[in-house]
Write a protein that holds these residues in place. Structure first.
Motif, PDB file in Angstrom:
ATOM      1  N   THR A 130      96.764 -10.505  25.998  1.00  0.00           N
ATOM      2  CA  THR A 130      95.623 -10.795  27.329  1.00  0.00           C
ATOM      3  C   THR A 130      95.990 -11.840  28.086  1.00  0.00           C
ATOM      4  O   THR A 130      95.034 -12.167  28.898  1.00  0.00           O
ATOM      5  CB  THR A 130      94.379 -11.014  26.750  1.00  0.00           C
ATOM      6  OG1 THR A 130      93.939 -12.075  26.043  1.00  0.00           O
ATOM      7  CG2 THR A 130      93.829  -9.594  26.043  1.00  0.00           C
ATOM      8  N   ARG A 145      95.776 -11.616  31.902  1.00  0.00           N
ATOM      9  CA  ARG A 145      94.294 -11.055  32.173  1.00  0.00           C
ATOM     10  C   ARG A 145      93.593 -12.488  32.362  1.00  0.00           C
ATOM     11  O   ARG A 145      92.646 -12.362  32.913  1.00  0.00           O
ATOM     12  CB  ARG A 145      93.723 -10.486  31.232  1.00  0.00           C
ATOM     13  CG  ARG A 145      94.470  -8.785  31.119  1.00  0.00           C
ATOM     14  CD  ARG A 145      93.743  -8.105  32.118  1.00  0.00           C
ATOM     15  NE  ARG A 145      92.420  -7.778  32.017  1.00  0.00           N
ATOM     16  CZ  ARG A 145      91.708  -7.627  33.096  1.00  0.00           C
ATOM     17  NH1 ARG A 145      92.089  -7.606  34.500  1.00  0.00           N
ATOM     18  NH2 ARG A 145      90.351  -7.431  32.743  1.00  0.00           N
ATOM     19  N   GLU A 192      91.142 -15.493  32.082  1.00  0.00           N
ATOM     20  CA  GLU A 192      89.931 -15.607  31.362  1.00  0.00           C
ATOM     21  C   GLU A 192      88.958 -14.426  31.395  1.00  0.00           C
ATOM     22  O   GLU A 192      88.038 -14.282  30.676  1.00  0.00           O
ATOM     23  CB  GLU A 192      89.260 -16.833  32.184  1.00  0.00           C
ATOM     24  CG  GLU A 192      89.823 -18.230  31.878  1.00  0.00           C
ATOM     25  CD  GLU A 192      88.930 -19.059  32.387  1.00  0.00           C
ATOM     26  OE1 GLU A 192      87.956 -18.903  33.122  1.00  0.00           O
ATOM     27  OE2 GLU A 192      89.301 -20.362  32.160  1.00  0.00           O
ATOM     28  N   TYR A 193      89.523 -13.457  31.989  1.00  0.00           N
ATOM     29  CA  TYR A 193      88.789 -12.009  32.124  1.00  0.00           C
ATOM     30  C   TYR A 193      88.759 -11.399  30.736  1.00  0.00           C
ATOM     31  O   TYR A 193      87.943 -10.405  30.510  1.00  0.00           O
ATOM     32  CB  TYR A 193      89.348 -11.276  33.150  1.00  0.00           C
ATOM     33  CG  TYR A 193      89.016 -11.677  34.628  1.00  0.00           C
ATOM     34  CD1 TYR A 193      87.819 -11.596  35.391  1.00  0.00           C
ATOM     35  CD2 TYR A 193      90.348 -12.381  35.148  1.00  0.00           C
ATOM     36  CE1 TYR A 193      87.639 -12.189  36.661  1.00  0.00           C
ATOM     37  CE2 TYR A 193      90.074 -12.933  36.549  1.00  0.00           C
ATOM     38  CZ  TYR A 193      88.868 -12.697  37.051  1.00  0.00           C
ATOM     39  OH  TYR A 193      88.636 -13.179  38.386  1.00  0.00           O
ATOM     40  N   GLU A 194      89.727 -11.592  29.890  1.00  0.00           N
ATOM     41  CA  GLU A 194      89.788 -10.664  28.625  1.00  0.00           C
ATOM     42  C   GLU A 194      90.416 -11.646  27.675  1.00  0.00           C
ATOM     43  O   GLU A 194      91.202 -12.414  27.826  1.00  0.00           O
ATOM     44  CB  GLU A 194      90.569  -9.507  28.837  1.00  0.00           C
ATOM     45  CG  GLU A 194      90.277  -8.439  27.826  1.00  0.00           C
ATOM     46  CD  GLU A 194      90.775  -7.177  28.368  1.00  0.00           C
ATOM     47  OE1 GLU A 194      90.639  -6.080  27.413  1.00  0.00           O
ATOM     48  OE2 GLU A 194      91.405  -6.961  29.148  1.00  0.00           O
ATOM     49  N   GLN A 195      89.807 -11.572  26.149  1.00  0.00           N
ATOM     50  CA  GLN A 195      90.442 -12.200  25.146  1.00  0.00           C
ATOM     51  C   GLN A 195      91.191 -11.338  24.306  1.00  0.00           C
ATOM     52  O   GLN A 195      90.829 -10.150  23.963  1.00  0.00           O
ATOM     53  CB  GLN A 195      89.420 -13.072  24.567  1.00  0.00           C
ATOM     54  CG  GLN A 195      88.633 -14.082  25.629  1.00  0.00           C
ATOM     55  CD  GLN A 195      89.351 -15.142  26.166  1.00  0.00           C
ATOM     56  OE1 GLN A 195      90.201 -15.634  25.157  1.00  0.00           O
ATOM     57  NE2 GLN A 195      89.082 -15.593  27.257  1.00  0.00           N
ATOM     58  N   THR A 220      90.931  -4.401  22.602  1.00  0.00           N
ATOM     59  CA  THR A 220      90.761  -4.419  23.930  1.00  0.00           C
ATOM     60  C   THR A 220      90.818  -2.870  24.538  1.00  0.00           C
ATOM     61  O   THR A 220      91.360  -2.042  23.809  1.00  0.00           O
ATOM     62  CB  THR A 220      91.904  -4.977  24.973  1.00  0.00           C
ATOM     63  OG1 THR A 220      93.189  -4.450  24.598  1.00  0.00           O
ATOM     64  CG2 THR A 220      92.039  -6.546  24.690  1.00  0.00           C
TER      65      THR A 220
END
Length: 298
Positions: free
Chosen positions: A86, A89, A91-94, A98
């Motif tokens: 990620t 991506r 900080e939108y996804e960790q 997913t």
């Protein structure tokens, strides 16, 4: 005051001729620019079309429709991936489980290598097409060599896809072996591209370079997989198709240059012995022998 009509007429004609001359010069000066612009536009559109269609034909038609049409369907709403770092991506996804995405890629050196390789192959493909378009438009294209260029699209595309898979899967068992084929294949294609221009005459070293490289390919490829999987029939259908798709261009790269060169010699009323030097032929034999040996060892 007396007005001389003859002088006025003469002056008017001079101005008219001057304007016509300037407009004609402007027209002639703009013709090459317009022609070059058309060449660039056609080359761009052709290159884009070829590069776009190749993966679609490969994956969207051959794989999806013909090779593995019964693949289990992916249900996007309830699938997940835990191997995605990620990073792209932000900080939108960790990292973790997913949701579905059409394309996943991780921030690794392998991904960078895939990107570099893809950019290089695309640029080489585009530059070769940009070189050929003006030749075709001005009827300077040597058809026999152009056929070799076209038929070698599959081996080059196969190489790109193979390296993509090597890096993507961290599988390098055939990497060095394949690299030998790729480097020599690019050398052969460079000479073929040069000979696509009819203004570049056949010379012995160019023909021998193409023929020697591809004889080596035929020998290594034959001993490597072709005989076992195609001739003896031990390979799966897609293995046979792949091997034939790689072997046929190599064979044609031996036969077509020799045939075209023979026609050239007949037209020039020359003999083969008048063109080829013994030293050149000896170097070709040495190259084929060493290349075949290295190909078998890698």
């Amino acid at each position: 005051m007396h007005f001389n009509k003859n002088k006025a007429t003469t002056g008017g004609n001079m101005i008219q001729r001057y304007m016509e001359k300037q407009l004609t010069s402007l027209h002639h000066a703009s013709v090459p620019s317009v022609t070059n612009y058309k060449d660039k536009v056609i080359a761009f559109l052709t290159g884009a079309l070829v590069i776009i269609l190749l993966p679609y034909i490969h994956i969207g038609i051959i794989h999806l429709k013909l090779w593995v049409p019964a693949k289990t369907r992916v249900f996007r709403n309830n699938c997940s991936c835990s191997c995605f770092d990620t990073v792209f991506r932000g900080e939108y996804e960790q990292p973790g489980t997913t949701t579905y995405k059409h394309v996943y890629f991780n921030a690794t050196w392998q991904t960078l290598r895939i990107w570099i390789l893809t950019v290089i192959f695309i640029l080489l493909a585009y530059e070769s097409i940009k070189y050929l378009i003006p030749l075709a438009r001005r009827r300077n294209l040597r058809i026999s060599m152009f056929i070799l260029y076209v038929i070698n699209i599959y081996p080059h595309y196969y190489s790109w896809w193979s390296y993509f898979s090597y890096y993507n899967e961290d599988f390098y068992s055939y990497y060095k072996h394949h690299m030998l084929f790729t480097i020599t294949e690019l050398m052969s294609s460079a000479v073929v591209l040069n000979l696509c221009d009819v203004r570049n005459e056949f010379v012995s070293w160019k023909i021998l370079a193409i023929v020697s490289i591809n004889i080596m390919h035929v020998l290594v490829g034959g001993m490597d997989q072709f005989i076992h999987e195609v001739i003896y029939g031990h390979g799966a259908r897609f293995h046979k198709a792949r091997n034939i798709g790689l072997m046929v261009p190599d064979i044609l790269h031996v036969a077509v240059p020799l045939w075209a060169f023979h026609k050239y010699l007949v037209r020039k009323e020359l003999q083969w012995k008048d063109i080829f030097y013994k030293e050149e032929l000896l170097m070709c034999i040495v190259f084929i022998s060493i290349g075949t040996l290295i190909g078998r060892l890698l």
